[in-house]
Design a protein around this motif. Structure first.
Motif, PDB file in Angstrom:
ATOM      1  N   GLU A  57       0.705  -1.074  -0.318  1.00 23.84           N
ATOM      2  CA  GLU A  57       0.365  -0.162   0.243  1.00 23.84           C
ATOM      3  C   GLU A  57       0.911   1.249   0.372  1.00 23.84           C
ATOM      4  O   GLU A  57       1.078   2.253  -0.724  1.00 23.84           O
ATOM      5  CB  GLU A  57      -1.643  -0.198   0.947  1.00 23.84           C
TER       6      GLU A  57
ATOM      7  N   VAL B 198      -5.298   3.205  -5.303  1.00 21.31           N
ATOM      8  CA  VAL B 198      -5.542   2.179  -4.306  1.00 21.31           C
ATOM      9  C   VAL B 198      -5.897   1.149  -4.179  1.00 21.31           C
ATOM     10  O   VAL B 198      -5.488   0.178  -4.347  1.00 21.31           O
ATOM     11  CB  VAL B 198      -4.445   2.425  -2.982  1.00 21.31           C
TER      12      VAL B 198
ATOM     13  N   ARG C  72      -5.437  -2.704  -6.257  1.00 25.26           N
ATOM     14  CA  ARG C  72      -5.613  -4.152  -5.254  1.00 25.26           C
ATOM     15  C   ARG C  72      -6.866  -4.637  -6.071  1.00 25.26           C
ATOM     16  O   ARG C  72      -6.577  -6.164  -6.439  1.00 25.26           O
ATOM     17  CB  ARG C  72      -6.592  -3.183  -4.275  1.00 25.26           C
TER      18      ARG C  72
END
Length: 177
Positions: A6, A78, A82
């Protein structure tokens, strides 16, 4: 995803948010290519090729995740990355622009990037060139003092994909934020 992964995504987000408006847009992707042309590291033809490949990444992986298709906030970026990690074509798409970056950074045209040339890469993307040596040393996996195209592309793609917190690729875009 790990906290380290992250942090890498947040680092990349901040590196390419060139206008520092807190969002990534198609314009930021275009601007990355334009910086290489303006620095005279790519001619207009190669600059267009780089721009086209960067826009393809935007169009195929990022544009459709926002309601208006124009701006990505850090949290949306983000979350999108993912979800996209399992896309079999992601690595190929991420690798697409890297040979053009490589060619632009290889100032002496010897097919390898030396430490000083890598500092130029950092400068063009708006990073302090003094941060480049640590990243260079990390991604120079065979420790020969130069980066091959394979090392550069592998590090550039693995930055986004690997879950290995010790991967040298984690600092491809400089120190993590």
């Amino acid at each position: 995803m790990s906290a380290d992964w992250e942090r890498r995504m947040k680092t990349y987000f901040h590196r390419i948010d060139f206008d520092k408006d807190g969002s990534i847009t198609k314009r930021d992707f275009e601007g990355m290519a334009e910086r290489f042309v303006e620095s005279e590291k790519l001619d207009a033809v190669k600059g267009k090729e780089l721009k086209d490949k960067l826009i393809k990444v935007w169009e195929n992986y990022l544009k459709g995740v926002t309601s208006d298709g124009t701006k990505l906030t850090e949290s949306v970026f983000v979350a999108t990355m993912r979800k996209k990690l399992h896309d079999q074509k992601l690595k190929e798409a991420l690798a697409g622009p890297l040979p053009l970056f490589f060619g632009a950074v290889d100032a002496n045209g010897d097919g390898l990037i030396q430490r000083d040339e890598f500092s130029l890469f950092f400068q063009i993307i708006g990073l302090d060139p003094q941060l480049a040596p640590a990243s260079f040393d990390a991604i120079d996996t065979n420790h020969d003092g130069q980066l091959s195209l394979d090392e550069f592309v592998e590090a550039g793609t693995e930055f986004f994909i690997t879950q290995d917190e010790k991967s040298p690729a984690r600092v491809f875009w400089g120190p993590l934020i």
